[in-house]
Design an enzyme around this catalytic site. Structure first.
Site, PDB file in Angstrom:
ATOM      1  N   CYS A   2       0.855  -1.190   0.000  1.00  0.00           N
ATOM      2  CA  CYS A   2       0.000   0.000   0.000  1.00  0.00           C
ATOM      3  C   CYS A   2       0.885   1.232   0.000  1.00  0.00           C
ATOM      4  O   CYS A   2       2.059   1.175   0.353  1.00  0.00           O
ATOM      5  CB  CYS A   2      -0.876   0.023   1.243  1.00  0.00           C
ATOM      6  SG  CYS A   2      -1.841  -1.466   1.462  1.00  0.00           S
ATOM      7  N   ARG A  27       2.072   1.222  -6.154  1.00  0.00           N
ATOM      8  CA  ARG A  27       2.324   0.317  -5.029  1.00  0.00           C
ATOM      9  C   ARG A  27       1.126  -0.584  -4.733  1.00  0.00           C
ATOM     10  O   ARG A  27       1.282  -1.646  -4.154  1.00  0.00           O
ATOM     11  CB  ARG A  27       2.611   1.132  -3.772  1.00  0.00           C
ATOM     12  CG  ARG A  27       3.924   1.809  -3.766  1.00  0.00           C
ATOM     13  CD  ARG A  27       4.087   2.529  -2.478  1.00  0.00           C
ATOM     14  NE  ARG A  27       4.228   1.599  -1.365  1.00  0.00           N
ATOM     15  CZ  ARG A  27       5.396   1.185  -0.900  1.00  0.00           C
ATOM     16  NH1 ARG A  27       6.489   1.625  -1.427  1.00  0.00           N
ATOM     17  NH2 ARG A  27       5.462   0.346   0.094  1.00  0.00           N
ATOM     18  N   TRP A  77      -3.733  -2.053  -1.375  1.00  0.00           N
ATOM     19  CA  TRP A  77      -3.675  -3.341  -2.073  1.00  0.00           C
ATOM     20  C   TRP A  77      -4.117  -4.363  -1.040  1.00  0.00           C
ATOM     21  O   TRP A  77      -3.420  -4.612  -0.071  1.00  0.00           O
ATOM     22  CB  TRP A  77      -2.260  -3.602  -2.564  1.00  0.00           C
ATOM     23  CG  TRP A  77      -2.115  -4.849  -3.369  1.00  0.00           C
ATOM     24  CD1 TRP A  77      -2.351  -4.996  -4.707  1.00  0.00           C
ATOM     25  CD2 TRP A  77      -1.681  -6.127  -2.901  1.00  0.00           C
ATOM     26  NE1 TRP A  77      -2.093  -6.291  -5.084  1.00  0.00           N
ATOM     27  CE2 TRP A  77      -1.685  -7.006  -4.005  1.00  0.00           C
ATOM     28  CE3 TRP A  77      -1.294  -6.623  -1.652  1.00  0.00           C
ATOM     29  CZ2 TRP A  77      -1.318  -8.334  -3.911  1.00  0.00           C
ATOM     30  CZ3 TRP A  77      -0.933  -7.960  -1.559  1.00  0.00           C
ATOM     31  CH2 TRP A  77      -0.937  -8.801  -2.677  1.00  0.00           C
ATOM     32  N   ASN A 103       0.414   0.514   6.027  1.00  0.00           N
ATOM     33  CA  ASN A 103       0.952  -0.411   5.029  1.00  0.00           C
ATOM     34  C   ASN A 103       1.619  -1.533   5.798  1.00  0.00           C
ATOM     35  O   ASN A 103       2.478  -1.279   6.635  1.00  0.00           O
ATOM     36  CB  ASN A 103       1.979   0.308   4.143  1.00  0.00           C
ATOM     37  CG  ASN A 103       2.687  -0.654   3.206  1.00  0.00           C
ATOM     38  OD1 ASN A 103       2.105  -1.672   2.793  1.00  0.00           O
ATOM     39  ND2 ASN A 103       3.928  -0.346   2.868  1.00  0.00           N
ATOM     40  N   GLY A 104       1.221  -2.773   5.506  1.00  0.00           N
ATOM     41  CA  GLY A 104       1.825  -3.903   6.214  1.00  0.00           C
ATOM     42  C   GLY A 104       0.741  -4.849   6.698  1.00  0.00           C
ATOM     43  O   GLY A 104      -0.386  -4.821   6.190  1.00  0.00           O
ATOM     44  N   GLU A 486      12.585 -14.715 -17.731  1.00  0.00           N
ATOM     45  CA  GLU A 486      12.219 -13.305 -17.602  1.00  0.00           C
ATOM     46  C   GLU A 486      11.282 -12.890 -18.737  1.00  0.00           C
ATOM     47  O   GLU A 486      10.339 -12.128 -18.519  1.00  0.00           O
ATOM     48  CB  GLU A 486      13.498 -12.443 -17.565  1.00  0.00           C
ATOM     49  CG  GLU A 486      13.291 -10.953 -17.550  1.00  0.00           C
ATOM     50  CD  GLU A 486      12.472 -10.436 -16.368  1.00  0.00           C
ATOM     51  OE1 GLU A 486      12.173 -11.193 -15.426  1.00  0.00           O
ATOM     52  OE2 GLU A 486      12.088  -9.252 -16.419  1.00  0.00           O
ATOM     53  N   LYS A 490       7.526 -11.362 -18.125  1.00  0.00           N
ATOM     54  CA  LYS A 490       7.058 -10.081 -18.677  1.00  0.00           C
ATOM     55  C   LYS A 490       5.735 -10.296 -19.407  1.00  0.00           C
ATOM     56  O   LYS A 490       4.784  -9.534 -19.245  1.00  0.00           O
ATOM     57  CB  LYS A 490       8.073  -9.479 -19.660  1.00  0.00           C
ATOM     58  CG  LYS A 490       9.301  -8.845 -19.088  1.00  0.00           C
ATOM     59  CD  LYS A 490       9.060  -7.578 -18.308  1.00  0.00           C
ATOM     60  CE  LYS A 490       8.751  -7.857 -16.862  1.00  0.00           C
ATOM     61  NZ  LYS A 490       9.841  -8.192 -15.969  1.00  0.00           N
ATOM     62  N   GLU A 493       2.721 -11.168 -17.008  1.00  0.00           N
ATOM     63  CA  GLU A 493       2.228 -10.162 -16.071  1.00  0.00           C
ATOM     64  C   GLU A 493       1.515  -8.992 -16.740  1.00  0.00           C
ATOM     65  O   GLU A 493       0.623  -8.407 -16.156  1.00  0.00           O
ATOM     66  CB  GLU A 493       3.302  -9.699 -15.085  1.00  0.00           C
ATOM     67  CG  GLU A 493       4.421  -8.876 -15.633  1.00  0.00           C
ATOM     68  CD  GLU A 493       5.417  -8.473 -14.525  1.00  0.00           C
ATOM     69  OE1 GLU A 493       6.584  -8.303 -14.852  1.00  0.00           O
ATOM     70  OE2 GLU A 493       5.018  -8.315 -13.366  1.00  0.00           O
ATOM     71  N   HIS A 509      11.074 -33.418 -21.115  1.00  0.00           N
ATOM     72  CA  HIS A 509      10.735 -34.105 -19.858  1.00  0.00           C
ATOM     73  C   HIS A 509       9.325 -33.773 -19.370  1.00  0.00           C
ATOM     74  O   HIS A 509       9.044 -33.857 -18.185  1.00  0.00           O
ATOM     75  CB  HIS A 509      11.781 -33.776 -18.793  1.00  0.00           C
ATOM     76  CG  HIS A 509      13.162 -34.165 -19.213  1.00  0.00           C
ATOM     77  ND1 HIS A 509      13.608 -35.455 -19.184  1.00  0.00           N
ATOM     78  CD2 HIS A 509      14.186 -33.428 -19.740  1.00  0.00           C
ATOM     79  CE1 HIS A 509      14.853 -35.507 -19.643  1.00  0.00           C
ATOM     80  NE2 HIS A 509      15.224 -34.288 -19.989  1.00  0.00           N
ATOM     81  N   LYS A 608       3.817  -2.835  -7.403  1.00  0.00           N
ATOM     82  CA  LYS A 608       5.219  -2.603  -7.757  1.00  0.00           C
ATOM     83  C   LYS A 608       6.148  -3.165  -6.694  1.00  0.00           C
ATOM     84  O   LYS A 608       7.152  -3.779  -7.008  1.00  0.00           O
ATOM     85  CB  LYS A 608       5.454  -1.097  -7.940  1.00  0.00           C
ATOM     86  CG  LYS A 608       6.894  -0.735  -8.269  1.00  0.00           C
ATOM     87  CD  LYS A 608       7.325  -1.307  -9.615  1.00  0.00           C
ATOM     88  CE  LYS A 608       8.767  -1.008  -9.952  1.00  0.00           C
ATOM     89  NZ  LYS A 608       9.246  -1.922 -11.010  1.00  0.00           N
TER      90      LYS A 608
END
Ligand code: M6R
Length: 613
Positions: A2, A27, A77, A103-104, A486, A490, A493, A509, A608
């Protein structure tokens, strides 16, 4: 996760809060709210409209009363409680005078809630945060001023927090505190600010100060004073912030992601700048660790999350090859829970763009607890990770706003490879000539990245033909493998399409069973030593009907015959190729996401900076 902001003594309180919230949206953004406080009155507005919450809040606030010089604001969030308006912050106590943003996570909120309920408190949300408002309410009622009320309330809570609390019966005061979650204080003449991140108050505050764990700050228009949990005075350390407002803006690009992709040559260049001593030694001015300590290293463990984890995977190949040290890479959220072995000579490297990712911070704490020396690789000066580690190397990618990390990745790989070369230099596992050659190769990377950026039209052309595809596999070998991981991250997301990254040799496999017409396989084929093998893997997926996009060097004369689409990149030493090869993959993800109408900067469900476990 948050975002929080508070201001006291302002003549444009609401505008300050709303601007700050807008800059904090990255955030966490399922809901937003503000509380304006003056003597005897608290005015509050909250909205829960997903990524539109701050815009909706701005509309809600059109009729806000004037004359409030202090207030707090929050972007949420969701962790405890659905993303609905009643769970949005600020939360109030029973009287409506105490307002809190947080936040937390308060881990013992259930027992505190029961206890407070038994004493008659009425809760209006299902959040963990609201318990603190009621604890403060009780302590205020028993005569404590706001600072001491918050201090005593925090003695009751377990968990992570950055909070800001106001009380309309003690107006023009904010009490803020931190444990684990980030918090900064800012000042300008007559106005004092608090925020979870610097950008929220950039351009308004002229001086910035870091709040450490278990420190509580009382802010008034005249400035601030800080105490520890026992009430003893502490001094906050002033931060060197050299960003200007423009850094946080889009600079003419449609969005932060495309701006940040374009900034990659500069990010790598800046990270490599000024790292050589006159005698040829590779130096990191900010690294608070001696050569002897580096020489004593017997084993390296890298811990990180997400994109930073992929940069760490690349570093494993470089450190092992160049310095002959054994390297392990661990997902930060797994590290601390698996009873890790830390022997004498274990160097743990925590890699994090933000330096605030809680999993990575907790992992390095565990490593330190077990006796390891810890180096942080962080993009944010004075971040929590940087402060807590024994040593730090800063990537100099500049502020990264887009949730999808791009320039941080290339800067992290550059910094980690430089560190690998320094270890090799000290351990004499490479000759001075080899070091020279590798450093020269690293310095060519920014130009190669710029060349790839100039070819973005080629990527757009491929993306336009693939807008109907739904399944992607990214494959690579050696350092092409972390590049594939990576690339897949990308794509998933920001497009919300199914994408998986695999070591190409692993396909047989299991995953090969999923290859059929309509599936797209993106193959990283740039490593000359792995070329034959990866071409065989490409043939295997072609034979099963996949459409193949190859990332291939300009020199590759064989690839056109086997791939459906080829994205060309300049050739480099394979160890540097992840910084170059990732660029067409970032552009592909970006182009597909835009084509599909996605919000590339603010993908759904993501934040983020992940500051909760
Ligand atoms: O700030 P950090 O580097 O510690 O962040 C780690 C991850 O949360 C981050 O890389 C995340 O995976 C990004 N959204 C990837 O684009």
């Amino acid at each position: 996760m948050c975002g929080i902001i508070g201001v006291v003594g302002s003549t444009d309180t609401l505008a300050t809060l709303l601007q700050g919230l807008q800059r904090l949206e990255y955030r966490g953004y399922d809901s937003a709210g503000v509380a304006l406080v003056r003597a005897g009155h608290t005015w509050r507005a909250r909205t829960a409209e997903g990524t539109e919450s701050v815009a909706a809040l701005r509309r809600e606030c059109a009729d806000a009363p004037e004359g409030y010089r202090s207030g707090i604001g929050h972007t949420r969030w969701a962790t405890h409680g659905a993303p609905e308006a009643e769970n949005a912050h600020p939360h109030l106590d029973c009287s409506g005078h105490v307002a809190i943003i947080h936040n937390g996570i308060i881990e013992n909120h259930t027992e505190l809630r029961e206890e407070l309920r038994e004493r008659g408190h009425v809760f209006t949300s299902v959040t963990d945060t609201e318990v603190v408002a009621h604890l403060v309410e009780e302590l205020r009622a028993s005569g404590f001023d706001l600072l001491d009320a918050v201090r005593h309330a925090l003695a009751r809570v377990r968990g992570a927090f950055a909070i800001a609390v106001m009380d309309a019966t003690e107006p023009d005061v904010i009490v803020a505190a931190r444990r684990i979650s980030p918090l900064v204080v800012g000042t300008s003449p007559g106005v004092t600010y608090v925020a979870s991140d610097v950008p929220a108050i950039l351009g308004r505050s002229t001086a910035f100060y870091a709040v450490n764990d278990d420190e509580i700050v009382r802010l008034g228009p005249e400035g601030f004073r800080a105490v520890d949990l026992e009430g003893a005075p502490v001094r906050l350390r002033q931060l060197q912030i050299d960003w200007d407002l423009e850094t946080a803006e889009k600079g003419g690009f449609d969005d932060f992601m495309s701006k940040e992709i374009a900034e990659q040559p500069a990010a790598v260049r800046a990270t490599l700048l000024d790292r050589r001593h006159r005698d040829g030694a590779i130096v990191f001015d900010e690294l608070r660790i001696s050569d002897q300590e580096l020489l004593d290293v017997q084993r390296v463990v890298l811990v990180a999350c997400g994109t930073s984890l992929h940069a760490a995977h690349v570093a494993k190949y470089a450190i092992e090859r160049w310095s002959r040290l054994s390297v392990e890479v661990d997902i930060a959220s797994e590290y601390r829970y698996r009873d890790p072995i830390v022997e004498i000579g274990t160097l743990v490297i925590g890699v994090s763009q933000s330096g605030e990712t809680i999993d990575t911070i907790q992992a390095i704490r565990e490593a330190q607890r077990r006796g390891a020396r810890v180096v942080a690789i962080s993009n944010i000066v004075d971040s929590s990770l940087a402060r807590e580690a024994d040593a730090v190397i800063y990537t100099r990618a500049g502020l990264e706003v887009s949730v999808a990390s791009t320039k941080a990745f290339v800067a992290q790989v550059a910094a980690l490879e430089l560190l690998a070369l320094r270890l090799a230099q000290l351990r004499k596992t490479l000759t001075p000539e080899e070091i020279e050659r590798y450093v020269a190769g690293l310095n060519e990377v920014p130009d190669h990245v710029a060349t790839v950026l100039d070819r973005r039209d080629d990527v757009d052309a491929v993306a336009r033909q693939l807008l109907d595809a739904r399944d992607y596999f990214f494959i690579g070998r050696h350092v092409g493998y972390p590049t594939a991981l990576e690339g897949a991250l990308k794509l998933k997301e920001i497009t919300y399409l199914h994408a998986e990254g695999y070591a190409a040799g692993e396909l047989k496999h299991g995953p090969l069973a999923l290859i059929e017409p309509g599936v797209i396989v993106v193959a990283v084929t740039t490593d000359p030593l792995m070329h034959e093998k990866i071409l065989s893997n490409v043939a295997e997926v072609k034979a099963r009907g996949a459409t193949v996009i190859a990332v291939a060097t300009d020199e590759d004369g064989r690839i056109d015959a086997v791939a459906d689409f080829v994205l060309r990149v300049p050739a480099s030493d394979p160890m540097f190729s992840p910084m170059i090869d990732i660029v067409p993959l970032q552009l592909l993800a970006y182009s597909l996401a835009r084509g599909l109408g996605r919000n590339v900067d603010r993908p759904r469900n993501l934040a983020k900076t992940v500051t909760v476990e």
